[in-house]
Design a protein around this motif. Sequence first.
Motif, short mmCIF file in Angstrom:
data_model
loop_
_atom_site.label_atom_id
_atom_site.label_comp_id
_atom_site.label_asym_id
_atom_site.label_seq_id
_atom_site.Cartn_x
_atom_site.Cartn_y
_atom_site.Cartn_z
N PHE A 34 0.84 -1.20 0.00
CA PHE A 34 0.00 0.00 0.00
C PHE A 34 0.87 1.24 0.00
O PHE A 34 1.83 1.35 0.78
CB PHE A 34 -0.91 0.01 1.23
N VAL A 35 0.53 2.21 -0.86
CA VAL A 35 1.24 3.49 -0.93
C VAL A 35 0.45 4.50 -0.11
O VAL A 35 -0.65 4.89 -0.49
CB VAL A 35 1.37 3.96 -2.39
N PRO A 36 0.98 4.93 1.04
CA PRO A 36 0.20 5.83 1.89
C PRO A 36 0.15 7.25 1.35
O PRO A 36 1.09 7.72 0.70
CB PRO A 36 0.96 5.78 3.23
N SER A 37 -0.95 7.91 1.62
CA SER A 37 -1.08 9.34 1.34
C SER A 37 -0.63 10.14 2.56
O SER A 37 -0.74 9.64 3.69
CB SER A 37 -2.54 9.70 1.03
N PRO A 38 -0.16 11.36 2.37
CA PRO A 38 0.11 12.23 3.53
C PRO A 38 -1.20 12.47 4.27
O PRO A 38 -2.15 13.04 3.72
CB PRO A 38 0.64 13.51 2.90
N LEU B 253 -14.85 12.47 5.51
CA LEU B 253 -13.46 12.88 5.34
C LEU B 253 -13.15 13.04 3.85
O LEU B 253 -13.53 12.21 3.03
CB LEU B 253 -12.52 11.85 5.96
N ALA B 254 -12.46 14.09 3.53
CA ALA B 254 -12.09 14.33 2.14
C ALA B 254 -11.16 13.23 1.64
O ALA B 254 -10.27 12.76 2.37
CB ALA B 254 -11.40 15.70 2.01
N LEU B 255 -11.37 12.82 0.40
CA LEU B 255 -10.50 11.81 -0.19
C LEU B 255 -9.10 12.39 -0.45
O LEU B 255 -8.98 13.53 -0.90
CB LEU B 255 -11.08 11.32 -1.52
N PRO B 256 -8.06 11.62 -0.18
CA PRO B 256 -6.71 12.09 -0.54
C PRO B 256 -6.58 12.23 -2.05
O PRO B 256 -7.32 11.61 -2.82
CB PRO B 256 -5.80 10.96 -0.03
N GLU B 257 -5.63 13.03 -2.47
CA GLU B 257 -5.39 13.21 -3.90
C GLU B 257 -4.78 11.96 -4.51
O GLU B 257 -4.15 11.14 -3.83
CB GLU B 257 -4.46 14.41 -4.11
N ALA B 258 -4.95 11.83 -5.81
CA ALA B 258 -4.37 10.72 -6.54
C ALA B 258 -2.84 10.76 -6.44
O ALA B 258 -2.24 11.83 -6.28
CB ALA B 258 -4.80 10.76 -8.01
N ILE B 259 -2.22 9.58 -6.53
CA ILE B 259 -0.76 9.46 -6.48
C ILE B 259 -0.25 9.03 -7.84
O ILE B 259 -0.79 8.10 -8.46
CB ILE B 259 -0.34 8.45 -5.39
N GLU B 260 0.77 9.70 -8.34
CA GLU B 260 1.32 9.40 -9.66
C GLU B 260 2.08 8.08 -9.65
O GLU B 260 2.68 7.69 -8.64
CB GLU B 260 2.25 10.53 -10.11
N CYS B 261 2.08 7.43 -10.79
CA CYS B 261 2.73 6.13 -10.93
C CYS B 261 4.20 6.18 -10.51
O CYS B 261 4.68 5.31 -9.77
CB CYS B 261 2.59 5.64 -12.37
N ASN B 262 4.92 7.19 -10.98
CA ASN B 262 6.35 7.28 -10.67
C ASN B 262 6.62 7.48 -9.18
O ASN B 262 7.69 7.09 -8.68
CB ASN B 262 7.00 8.41 -11.46
N ASP B 263 5.67 8.08 -8.47
CA ASP B 263 5.82 8.24 -7.02
C ASP B 263 5.47 6.96 -6.27
O ASP B 263 6.01 6.68 -5.20
CB ASP B 263 4.92 9.38 -6.53
N SER C 131 -9.14 4.22 -0.97
CA SER C 131 -10.12 5.31 -0.89
C SER C 131 -9.57 6.63 -1.44
O SER C 131 -9.51 7.64 -0.76
CB SER C 131 -10.58 5.48 0.56
N ARG C 132 -9.15 6.58 -2.69
CA ARG C 132 -8.74 7.76 -3.46
C ARG C 132 -8.80 7.34 -4.92
O ARG C 132 -8.73 6.14 -5.24
CB ARG C 132 -7.32 8.21 -3.06
N ILE D 193 -6.39 5.99 -12.07
CA ILE D 193 -6.80 6.06 -13.47
C ILE D 193 -7.80 4.96 -13.81
O ILE D 193 -8.36 4.95 -14.92
CB ILE D 193 -5.59 6.01 -14.43
N TYR D 194 -8.04 4.08 -12.86
CA TYR D 194 -8.91 2.93 -13.10
C TYR D 194 -10.32 3.09 -12.53
O TYR D 194 -11.26 2.46 -13.00
CB TYR D 194 -8.27 1.66 -12.53
N GLY D 195 -10.47 3.91 -11.52
CA GLY D 195 -11.78 4.07 -10.91
C GLY D 195 -11.72 4.92 -9.65
O GLY D 195 -10.72 5.60 -9.40
N GLU D 196 -12.80 4.87 -8.86
CA GLU D 196 -12.92 5.69 -7.67
C GLU D 196 -13.19 4.83 -6.44
O GLU D 196 -13.96 3.87 -6.50
CB GLU D 196 -14.08 6.70 -7.82
N GLY D 197 -12.55 5.20 -5.34
CA GLY D 197 -12.81 4.53 -4.08
C GLY D 197 -13.87 5.25 -3.27
O GLY D 197 -14.21 6.40 -3.54
N VAL D 198 -14.40 4.54 -2.27
CA VAL D 198 -15.37 5.18 -1.39
C VAL D 198 -14.66 6.04 -0.35
O VAL D 198 -13.54 5.72 0.07
CB VAL D 198 -16.26 4.14 -0.67
N PRO D 199 -15.27 7.12 0.10
CA PRO D 199 -14.69 7.94 1.16
C PRO D 199 -14.93 7.30 2.53
O PRO D 199 -15.68 6.33 2.65
CB PRO D 199 -15.45 9.25 1.03
#
Length: 368
Positions: free
Chosen positions: A73-77, A94-104, A178-179, A182-188
């Motif tokens: 799992f890649v954590p969001s800040p 709670l607001a959804l975290p922003e998407a994370i780029e592939c290279n990150d 839950s963010r 490019i494939y879809g959306e998670g639940v908040p």
Amino acid sequence: MRFPLLQSFQRKGILTVSSSAPLVFDGHNDVLLQLYRDGGPSKANAFLAGREGAIDLPKSKIGGFGGGFFAVFVPSPTDLEHKFREMTKDTYDLALPEAIECNDALPVVAAQIATLRELERLGALTICRSAADMRAAFAAGKMAAILHMEGAEAIDADLHMLDVLHAAGLRSLGPVWSRPTIYGEGVPFRFPSSPDTGGGLTDHGLALVKRCNELKIMLDLSHLNEAGFWDVARHSEAPLVATHSNAHAITPHSRNLTDDQLRAIAESDGMVGLNFAVAFLREDGKMLADVPLTQMLKHLDHLIGILGEDRVGLGSDYDGAVVPKELTEASALPKLRQAMKEHGYGEDLIRKLCHENWLRVLELTWGS
């Protein structure tokens, strides 16, 4: 190899689980994330010797934890204190975290997979690529680990990395956490709420479903929103699986599954793993640990009532969630088995819930 924590428990009269008790194979844990935060592969020895947290080798031997889905799992800040504080309120969104780029995402994913491989090298577990591997690990007394990825941020739109990860042992994938990806959306993290919170799979998401079917990678629907769930149900050729989700009819949280979703899973001959996270167990949706085991059994009863006895298991979310205070670590799992027995579940059903149902659905999905 000596295990000081295990020896300490034995000196205090706390023995390992009876050899006749069924091993628990678990639908979800986040121990790789915690080891990554502690330093990655160089800290893998802590898993063998005993670490702070829910799962390690000594605690697993005591509790009869036979393995499970080890999530990458890649954590969001995230301000976790704020998140948990908000989730103790009567309502929250709670607001959804922003998407994370592939290279990150890629370096984080690589480090966590390297940690799992180091655990295998040290003899703590076996990375399983088939149901036959799982059965062999059980027979040898080895922890059976499935390489799972929670969120597909590290997979490029052309899906080349999916093939690379499959070659490395990936056998289960959640297209989203839950963010958005490019494939879809998670639940908040929203209570009360329906899981119908956004749009369905993108064209990239539909291509991901098709390629996972071809590679026989299990698709995990636990964090996917309802529109995405129904897109997978329409397009996937494999059983529908939610590795760590609960009953929305009992706890109306966006993360839980409606009865219609449960019926679709049953019709596909799929599977749901009971999530131990308290916000998805408590009827008030609060992130508070004073949850009796009877509440977990209430969810199990509901899931079994719709899915049947062959399509329900456990998906603890250990090392990634606040769980009931009686089950804070793998060594406490005998309490859950005992609660099942006292609730009236027979030995055959308990064995199915503990691990046989996971073996069944993975054989259906993987073909072996």
